[in-house]
Motif scaffolding. Structure first.
Motif, PDB file in Angstrom:
ATOM      1  N   VAL A 211       0.869  -1.186   0.000  1.00  0.00           N
ATOM      2  CA  VAL A 211       0.000   0.000   0.000  1.00  0.00           C
ATOM      3  C   VAL A 211       0.905   1.235   0.000  1.00  0.00           C
ATOM      4  CG1 VAL A 211      -2.161  -0.856   0.922  1.00  0.00           C
ATOM      5  CG2 VAL A 211      -0.259  -0.491   2.463  1.00  0.00           C
ATOM      6  N   PRO A 212       1.471   1.527  -1.159  1.00  0.00           N
ATOM      7  CA  PRO A 212       2.504   2.569  -1.190  1.00  0.00           C
ATOM      8  C   PRO A 212       1.967   3.966  -0.874  1.00  0.00           C
ATOM      9  CG  PRO A 212       1.905   1.896  -3.402  1.00  0.00           C
ATOM     10  CD  PRO A 212       1.221   0.952  -2.481  1.00  0.00           C
ATOM     11  N   HIS A 213       0.703   4.220  -1.258  1.00  0.00           N
ATOM     12  CA  HIS A 213       0.217   5.598  -1.114  1.00  0.00           C
ATOM     13  C   HIS A 213      -0.724   5.773   0.062  1.00  0.00           C
ATOM     14  CE1 HIS A 213       2.033   6.054  -5.008  1.00  0.00           C
ATOM     15  NE2 HIS A 213       1.272   5.079  -5.490  1.00  0.00           N
ATOM     16  N   LEU A 214      -0.752   4.789   0.998  1.00  0.00           N
ATOM     17  CA  LEU A 214      -1.744   4.832   2.069  1.00  0.00           C
ATOM     18  C   LEU A 214      -1.640   6.120   2.875  1.00  0.00           C
ATOM     19  CD1 LEU A 214      -3.981   3.423   3.582  1.00  0.00           C
ATOM     20  CD2 LEU A 214      -2.262   2.318   5.011  1.00  0.00           C
ATOM     21  N   PHE A 215      -0.420   6.566   3.099  1.00  0.00           N
ATOM     22  CA  PHE A 215      -0.261   7.743   3.954  1.00  0.00           C
ATOM     23  C   PHE A 215      -0.040   9.015   3.157  1.00  0.00           C
ATOM     24  CE2 PHE A 215       0.893   4.164   6.652  1.00  0.00           C
ATOM     25  CZ  PHE A 215      -0.044   4.364   7.669  1.00  0.00           C
ATOM     26  N   SER A 216      -0.321   8.947   1.840  1.00  0.00           N
ATOM     27  CA  SER A 216      -0.215  10.195   1.082  1.00  0.00           C
ATOM     28  C   SER A 216      -1.386  11.096   1.429  1.00  0.00           C
ATOM     29  CB  SER A 216      -0.198   9.896  -0.420  1.00  0.00           C
ATOM     30  OG  SER A 216      -1.496   9.582  -0.838  1.00  0.00           O
ATOM     31  N   LEU A 217      -1.212  12.380   1.240  1.00  0.00           N
ATOM     32  CA  LEU A 217      -2.221  13.347   1.678  1.00  0.00           C
ATOM     33  C   LEU A 217      -3.531  13.207   0.931  1.00  0.00           C
ATOM     34  CD1 LEU A 217      -0.479  16.748   2.439  1.00  0.00           C
ATOM     35  CD2 LEU A 217      -1.752  15.225   3.955  1.00  0.00           C
ATOM     36  N   SER A 218      -3.471  12.617  -0.268  1.00  0.00           N
ATOM     37  CA  SER A 218      -4.711  12.514  -1.026  1.00  0.00           C
ATOM     38  C   SER A 218      -5.559  11.316  -0.583  1.00  0.00           C
ATOM     39  CB  SER A 218      -4.397  12.393  -2.515  1.00  0.00           C
ATOM     40  OG  SER A 218      -3.549  11.270  -2.720  1.00  0.00           O
ATOM     41  N   ILE A 219      -4.941  10.284  -0.027  1.00  0.00           N
ATOM     42  CA  ILE A 219      -5.673   9.059   0.271  1.00  0.00           C
ATOM     43  C   ILE A 219      -6.007   8.941   1.746  1.00  0.00           C
ATOM     44  CG2 ILE A 219      -5.496   6.545   0.232  1.00  0.00           C
ATOM     45  CD1 ILE A 219      -3.921   6.828  -2.326  1.00  0.00           C
ATOM     46  N   LEU A 220      -5.116   9.412   2.585  1.00  0.00           N
ATOM     47  CA  LEU A 220      -5.327   9.244   4.028  1.00  0.00           C
ATOM     48  C   LEU A 220      -6.672   9.820   4.505  1.00  0.00           C
ATOM     49  CD1 LEU A 220      -4.050   8.063   6.518  1.00  0.00           C
ATOM     50  CD2 LEU A 220      -3.038  10.300   7.002  1.00  0.00           C
ATOM     51  N   PRO A 221      -7.070  11.022   4.044  1.00  0.00           N
ATOM     52  CA  PRO A 221      -8.381  11.528   4.513  1.00  0.00           C
ATOM     53  C   PRO A 221      -9.523  10.579   4.191  1.00  0.00           C
ATOM     54  CG  PRO A 221      -7.171  13.263   3.436  1.00  0.00           C
ATOM     55  CD  PRO A 221      -6.401  11.993   3.193  1.00  0.00           C
ATOM     56  N   PHE A 222      -9.453   9.919   3.030  1.00  0.00           N
ATOM     57  CA  PHE A 222     -10.522   9.008   2.641  1.00  0.00           C
ATOM     58  C   PHE A 222     -10.602   7.828   3.609  1.00  0.00           C
ATOM     59  CE2 PHE A 222     -11.961   5.585  -0.474  1.00  0.00           C
ATOM     60  CZ  PHE A 222     -13.296   5.867  -0.248  1.00  0.00           C
ATOM     61  N   THR A 223      -9.471   7.180   3.853  1.00  0.00           N
ATOM     62  CA  THR A 223      -9.499   6.028   4.766  1.00  0.00           C
ATOM     63  C   THR A 223      -9.916   6.454   6.166  1.00  0.00           C
ATOM     64  OG1 THR A 223      -7.115   6.381   4.874  1.00  0.00           O
ATOM     65  CG2 THR A 223      -7.885   4.526   3.574  1.00  0.00           C
ATOM     66  N   VAL A 224      -9.453   7.650   6.571  1.00  0.00           N
ATOM     67  CA  VAL A 224      -9.846   8.121   7.905  1.00  0.00           C
ATOM     68  C   VAL A 224     -11.345   8.353   7.976  1.00  0.00           C
ATOM     69  CG1 VAL A 224      -9.683  10.082   9.464  1.00  0.00           C
ATOM     70  CG2 VAL A 224      -7.614   9.064   8.536  1.00  0.00           C
ATOM     71  N   SER A 225     -11.915   8.952   6.918  1.00  0.00           N
ATOM     72  CA  SER A 225     -13.351   9.236   6.972  1.00  0.00           C
ATOM     73  C   SER A 225     -14.160   7.934   6.907  1.00  0.00           C
ATOM     74  CB  SER A 225     -13.753  10.162   5.833  1.00  0.00           C
ATOM     75  OG  SER A 225     -13.527   9.531   4.597  1.00  0.00           O
ATOM     76  N   LEU A 226     -13.627   6.949   6.158  1.00  0.00           N
ATOM     77  CA  LEU A 226     -14.320   5.643   6.157  1.00  0.00           C
ATOM     78  C   LEU A 226     -14.285   5.028   7.546  1.00  0.00           C
ATOM     79  CD1 LEU A 226     -13.405   3.772   2.852  1.00  0.00           C
ATOM     80  CD2 LEU A 226     -15.560   4.823   3.527  1.00  0.00           C
ATOM     81  N   GLY A 227     -13.114   5.100   8.178  1.00  0.00           N
ATOM     82  CA  GLY A 227     -13.007   4.585   9.552  1.00  0.00           C
ATOM     83  C   GLY A 227     -13.951   5.321  10.489  1.00  0.00           C
ATOM     84  N   ALA A 228     -14.089   6.642  10.264  1.00  0.00           N
ATOM     85  CA  ALA A 228     -14.994   7.422  11.104  1.00  0.00           C
ATOM     86  C   ALA A 228     -16.431   6.966  10.904  1.00  0.00           C
ATOM     87  CB  ALA A 228     -14.852   8.902  10.773  1.00  0.00           C
ATOM     88  N   ALA A 257     -17.363  11.200   0.762  1.00  0.00           N
ATOM     89  CA  ALA A 257     -17.545  11.269  -0.692  1.00  0.00           C
ATOM     90  C   ALA A 257     -16.535  12.227  -1.312  1.00  0.00           C
ATOM     91  CB  ALA A 257     -18.982  11.729  -0.998  1.00  0.00           C
ATOM     92  N   VAL A 258     -16.360  13.397  -0.668  1.00  0.00           N
ATOM     93  CA  VAL A 258     -15.418  14.372  -1.217  1.00  0.00           C
ATOM     94  C   VAL A 258     -13.992  13.819  -1.200  1.00  0.00           C
ATOM     95  CG1 VAL A 258     -14.372  16.626  -0.823  1.00  0.00           C
ATOM     96  CG2 VAL A 258     -16.852  16.338  -0.633  1.00  0.00           C
ATOM     97  N   THR A 259     -13.597  13.296  -0.023  1.00  0.00           N
ATOM     98  CA  THR A 259     -12.224  12.776   0.081  1.00  0.00           C
ATOM     99  C   THR A 259     -12.044  11.553  -0.806  1.00  0.00           C
ATOM    100  OG1 THR A 259     -12.903  11.513   2.013  1.00  0.00           O
ATOM    101  CG2 THR A 259     -11.876  13.640   2.417  1.00  0.00           C
ATOM    102  N   GLY A 260     -13.106  10.734  -0.944  1.00  0.00           N
ATOM    103  CA  GLY A 260     -13.003   9.544  -1.786  1.00  0.00           C
ATOM    104  C   GLY A 260     -12.814   9.903  -3.235  1.00  0.00           C
ATOM    105  N   LYS A 261     -13.551  10.924  -3.658  1.00  0.00           N
ATOM    106  CA  LYS A 261     -13.389  11.389  -5.045  1.00  0.00           C
ATOM    107  C   LYS A 261     -11.926  11.776  -5.290  1.00  0.00           C
ATOM    108  CE  LYS A 261     -14.865  13.586  -8.890  1.00  0.00           C
ATOM    109  NZ  LYS A 261     -15.146  12.758 -10.060  1.00  0.00           N
ATOM    110  N   GLN A 262     -11.401  12.587  -4.367  1.00  0.00           N
ATOM    111  CA  GLN A 262     -10.011  13.047  -4.504  1.00  0.00           C
ATOM    112  C   GLN A 262      -9.050  11.855  -4.511  1.00  0.00           C
ATOM    113  OE1 GLN A 262      -8.742  15.144  -1.085  1.00  0.00           O
ATOM    114  NE2 GLN A 262      -6.919  16.042  -2.042  1.00  0.00           N
ATOM    115  N   ALA A 263      -9.270  10.925  -3.562  1.00  0.00           N
ATOM    116  CA  ALA A 263      -8.347   9.803  -3.429  1.00  0.00           C
ATOM    117  C   ALA A 263      -8.385   8.918  -4.666  1.00  0.00           C
ATOM    118  CB  ALA A 263      -8.718   8.980  -2.195  1.00  0.00           C
ATOM    119  N   LEU A 264      -9.597   8.612  -5.148  1.00  0.00           N
ATOM    120  CA  LEU A 264      -9.695   7.688  -6.275  1.00  0.00           C
ATOM    121  C   LEU A 264      -9.178   8.333  -7.558  1.00  0.00           C
ATOM    122  CD1 LEU A 264     -13.058   5.962  -5.426  1.00  0.00           C
ATOM    123  CD2 LEU A 264     -10.751   5.067  -5.242  1.00  0.00           C
ATOM    124  N   VAL A 265      -9.385   9.664  -7.686  1.00  0.00           N
ATOM    125  CA  VAL A 265      -8.825  10.353  -8.859  1.00  0.00           C
ATOM    126  C   VAL A 265      -7.305  10.258  -8.844  1.00  0.00           C
ATOM    127  CG1 VAL A 265      -8.420  12.648  -9.809  1.00  0.00           C
ATOM    128  CG2 VAL A 265     -10.756  11.898  -9.327  1.00  0.00           C
TER     129      VAL A 265
END
Lengths: 275, 130
Positions: A211-228, A257-265
């Motif tokens: 998971v190379p990009h797990l802690f990148s700024l674009s993806i971390l918010p998405f995983t955090v919001s899913l966890g939330a 949804a917002v962070t997921g859009k950013q992360a998946l893009v």
């Protein structure tokens, strides 16, 4: 009524002076069985009561004959003639009119199979049968005839009588409380049901997903919001109400949804860029 | 299509991996799977295995011991089944050998669908848990 009867009193007294006594001649009863056999037939003695009461079976019929005569000897027709059936113990009585001919002769019969409605319900004691004669011109008379034993009434109680009692108390029955298995069994099966987690962890440990990009700024918010979101659901299970979870969940879902859009893009760019 | 764990990688590869010692078909299948499946599909497959085991064990508990908190059993069992269905569809859309079938669906789109479906499923499961 009172004054009227007071006015009538002298009239009645005058009449009584002139009136002769009424008397009963040759009273006689016959008990017939249902097939017409004479079971008992007797002259009724008016002076002394018969020792034995008249007994009727359930299908027997009683025939009563007599003649009403004036003291002088002529047969007369009284204005009112009644038979009274009276039960001393219960106080119930029945009055049955009797037809008398112009010559004073009377015949009365009834069948126990179809007793008259006026017959009172039979109690323990025999019914006292008396004859009541009423006339404008004669002294009224009451004649004790005999005692009558009738078979016990079939419907001494009213047909609807049982609906007038309190109903038995309603006993609710509930399904028995379901048993919780013993703690040991529950514990063992909890372990067994949770054991696939070990399999999952083992397999993922073996596969070592990258998971190379797990802690990148674009993806971390998405995983955090899913966890939330998932933590919110857990919180909902513990104490939240439906309205609260819908409110908070809508907010969290919007963020996700917002962070997921950013992360998946960003992931898509990585993928297409790599290809 | 949903959840063919080992069919996709086996296509056309079994002949190359089968040796002259004629191993059994199951062994061949297993070897082909290990050799020719992308690591991320294996990752999904291990999750699917976990879901199957978890659901089966819950069902066994329900049959053998008790179904007493019945809504708890139902929500637990339904969560594994529902998650399996979602994950299996994710797997079939992400699989590169199915590219031609899902031209319009990028892997990112498939993953977004998977996430939304999972969140909704989890909401219902927790709602039902009692």
């Amino acid at each position: 009524m009172g004054p009227l009867s007071l006015l009538l009193l002298p009239l009645a007294a005058a009449l009584a002076v002139n009136a002769g006594q009424l008397s009963i001649q040759s009273p006689r009863f016959t008990v017939l069985s249902s097939d017409g056999n004479q079971l008992r037939t007797e002259q009724i003695s008016l002076s002394k009561k018969a020792k034995e009461p008249v007994t009727l079976g359930p299908t027997d019929s009683l025939k009563l004959t007599f003649q009403v005569k004036e003291e002088g000897g002529e047969g007369v027709q009284p204005h009112q003639t009644f038979l009274r059936f009276y039960d001393e113990t219960t106080g119930e009585e029945g009055i049955q009119p009797v037809k008398v001919t112009a010559s004073g002769k009377a015949k009365f019969d009834f069948n126990m199979a179809r007793p008259p409605a006026s017959l009172p319900p039979s109690g323990a004691a025999p019914l006292k049968v008396s004859l009541i004669l009423g006339s404008f011109v004669h002294t009224p008379a009451t004649v004790e005839l005999f005692d009558l034993v009738v078979p016990p009434s079939l419907s001494a109680v009213h047909p609807d009588e049982q609906t007038f009692h309190p109903l038995p108390e309603i006993q609710h029955t509930f399904r028995p409380e379901q048993k919780v298995p013993p703690k040991a069994v529950s514990a063992v099966f909890t372990g067994i049901v949770l054991s696939p987690w070990l399999v999952l962890i083992g397999l993922w440990g073996y596969l070592q997903p990258r998971v190379p990009h797990l802690f990148s700024l674009s993806i971390l918010p998405f995983t955090v919001s899913l966890g939330a979101l998932e933590a919110l659901l857990l919180w909902y299970w513990v104490e939240l109400r439906l309205g609260q979870i819908l409110l908070y969940g809508a907010g969290a879902a919007f963020v996700a949804a917002v962070t997921g859009k950013q992360a998946l893009v960003s992931i898509g760019e990585h993928r297409t860029g790599r290809k | 299509m949903a959840g063919p764990k080992a069919t996709a990688p086996v296509k056309g590869t079994s002949s190359s991996t089968s040796s002259s010692s004629s191993p059994s078909a199951v062994q061949t299948l297993w070897k082909a799977y290990l050799d020719h499946t992308a690591p991320r599909l294996k990752f999904i497959d291990s999750f699917l295995t976990f879901l199957v085991l978890s659901g089966v064990l819950q069902f066994v508990y329900c049959v053998l011991v008790t179904s007493f908190p019945f809504n708890a059993f139902l929500s637990g069992f339904a969560s594994t089944v529902g998650q399996f269905v979602l994950t299996a569809s994710l797997r079939s859309q992400v699989n590169s050998e199915n590219r031609t079938l899902f031209k319009d669906v990028s892997p990112e789109r498939a993953f977004a669908d998977f996430v939304i479906g999972s969140v909704v499923l989890h909401f219902f499961v927790f709602n039902f848990l009692g």
